[in-house]
Design an enzyme around this catalytic site. Structure first.
Site, short mmCIF file in Angstrom:
data_model
loop_
_atom_site.label_atom_id
_atom_site.label_comp_id
_atom_site.label_asym_id
_atom_site.label_seq_id
_atom_site.Cartn_x
_atom_site.Cartn_y
_atom_site.Cartn_z
CG HIS A 156 -2.21 -0.93 1.14
ND1 HIS A 156 -2.25 -2.17 1.19
CD2 HIS A 156 -3.42 -0.60 0.55
CE1 HIS A 156 -3.48 -2.61 0.96
NE2 HIS A 156 -4.05 -1.61 0.62
N GLY A 157 2.01 1.18 0.65
CA GLY A 157 2.78 2.52 0.57
C GLY A 157 4.24 2.07 1.04
#
Length: 515
Positions: A322-323
């Site tokens: 996700h990041g």
């Protein structure tokens, strides 16, 4: 280009649909090619400079897939390892290079300069999609290798930017089905209905929750209990309706072409445990992590300890997907911990014959799951760890409980009673406080008590007035069902769509675009 923009709704989409079916009556390959080119234009509208990267990725993986399919078994594995490694290195460079450089600087006191890298939108989705294709090719599950269909499979605009993560076996056979190249009134009716519901979720709910969530994360300032929970819950429901909206709009748009995307969102806040939450939230990503990470690691086959280790590993990697940041790693780690606790509890409750199927326990379990997810969202949304811990401290009462003075003036003697219990009152902010909690209650009511889009369509569909119709197409009699919704439903959907269009003055990006 955004699904929730005038240029997409009134220019791009009508042109794409009309030309697709016009070409489909003449040549299916041309129609598929047109849709692929239109999808590349859709992607390039964001930043045309990254089209060569996308095409290079597609070309490499298509050729690698052919090599894997044609090579002898010992060589096939080397091709698989090489091609998957290439994809992961590409993803690591664009998404994680600066994160690793910062980590090295902090741990070793180095002074490496960060790279000037702009994250290509959708790279995580099209990379995972193609890794799944390579693995399935190695396992002999791929039967269709027409390049135009593979190009369309990867670039298909309804899913390219923010999912779902697709399997070739779900999509490429559909692109080879001649029925999708003929317009269907039913597909148009169902597709536009789902798209309009998604549009309303985005512009009428998610975007209106954003102003009540952002201030907490952008200027924390030691929030009191109700302010902290107000901002976190506003974000919790903003993300819910934003992602649900994109999922609906993607499914609806795809249905216009007769192509069915897999369900990606199914009322996750109704989940009674964290495992069920992940079976309902970003369902295709959960499926990918299960099939291509959890099972290859051993799943639950080698005892409880290895099962818990695999769960934690998968969720940590899911957080990093996700990041690139410690916040996302902590978010993934928290969900890994929640899963370990859940499976441990399941094992214990079975031994104790705990009545876990009772209505009261399911209600308690749903609330507990929702609260746990809310705490994890703090790390998901916060710009840094300091902000995360400040908000968590506020959510646990570390900065006390406070209400606007305007509310205190209206509750009379109850205000002094609350003060005796440690509640303080502050100047200003009364109307904003009420608006925040009003939106939260409104959003929670929809999320918890109303049917979701697929339930709504499923419940409504049997009551529709279906009329058999026929048409002569290329000398063949073709029959279909025409969807004629009731006047009440048509009026409601039309009003909802009108309100949504009137709210499109400044379309906002979907939150999952950043992943």
């Amino acid at each position: 280009m955004l699904f929730n923009s005038f240029i997409f709704i009134f220019i791009y989409l009508p042109v794409i649909v009309v030309v697709f079916f016009w070409l489909g009556r003449r040549n299916h390959t041309w129609a598929a090619g047109w849709l692929a080119l239109a999808s590349l234009f859709f992607y390039g509208y964001w930043d045309y400079r990254y089209i060569p990267l996308l095409l290079a990725s597609i070309g490499f993986n298509y050729c690698a897939g052919l090599r894997i399919a044609q090579a002898l078994k010992p060589v096939r594995k080397y091709w698989l390892v090489f091609s998957v490694t290439f994809n992961l290195l590409l993803l690591v460079y664009f998404k994680y290079a600066n994160f690793f450089l910062d980590a090295i600087n902090i741990l070793n006191g180095a002074d490496f300069q960060t790279l000037d890298i702009v994250l290509p939108i959708g790279i995580s989705f099209y990379t995972f999609t193609q890794i799944a294709f390579l693995v399935d090719t190695y396992e002999g599950k791929v039967n269709e290798y027409r390049f135009v269909h593979y190009l369309l499979f990867v670039t298909y605009f309804p899913h390219l930017i923010a999912g779902p993560v697709l399997h070739h076996k779900e999509m490429m056979p559909q692109f080879a089905d001649e029925r999708i190249y003929r317009p269907s009134p039913t597909n148009f009716a169902v597709g536009f209905t789902i798209f309009c519901i998604g549009l309303a979720k985005k512009v009428l709910i998610a975007d209106n929750l954003a102003p009540y969530a952002s201030p907490l994360f952008e200027n924390t300032g030691s929030p009191s209990l109700l302010l902290a929970w107000g901002g976190v819950l506003a974000y919790t429901f903003q993300l819910y309706f934003d992602f649900s909206a994109y999922s609906d709009m993607a499914i609806g748009l795809s249905r216009l072409f007769g192509v069915k995307l897999p369900l990606n969102f199914n009322s996750p806040y109704k989940a009674a445990n964290i495992s069920e939450f992940w079976r309902r939230w970003h369902m295709t990503l959960s499926r990918f992590l299960r099939d291509y990470l959890y099972f290859p690691l051993g799943g639950s086959r080698s005892g409880s300890f290895n099962r818990y280790r695999n769960l934690m590993s998968v969720m940590l990697l899911g957080g990093m997907w996700h990041g690139a940041g410690w916040n996302f790693i902590i978010w993934g780690g928290l969900h890994g911990l929640f899963l370990v606790i859940h499976h441990t509890w399941v094992a214990i409750s079975k031994r104790l014959n705990f009545p876990s199927e009772s209505v009261a326990w399911k209600l308690i379990a749903t609330i507990m799951t929702f609260v746990a997810v809310c705490f994890a969202w703090v790390f998901f949304r916060s710009p840094d760890l300091a902000t995360s811990w400040e908000i968590v401290r506020g959510m646990t009462g570390g900065f006390g409980v406070a209400l606007p003075e305007a509310i205190g003036n209206r509750i009379g003697t109850l205000a002094s009673t609350l003060q005796n219990f440690g509640v303080s009152f502050y100047l200003g902010g009364g109307s904003r406080f009420i608006e925040t909690w009003g939106w939260i209650i409104f959003a929670a009511g929809i999320a918890f008590f109303l049917p979701n889009t697929q339930e709504l369509i499923h419940r409504f569909e049997p009551a529709l007035d279906f009329k058999a119709s026929s048409e002569i197409t290329n000398g063949h009699l073709t029959r279909w069902l025409t969807w004629s919704p009731s006047p009440r439903w048509a009026f409601f959907l039309g009003l909802l769509t009108l309100l949504s269009l009137l709210s499109l003055n400044r379309p906002n990006e979907f939150l999952y675009f950043q992943f």
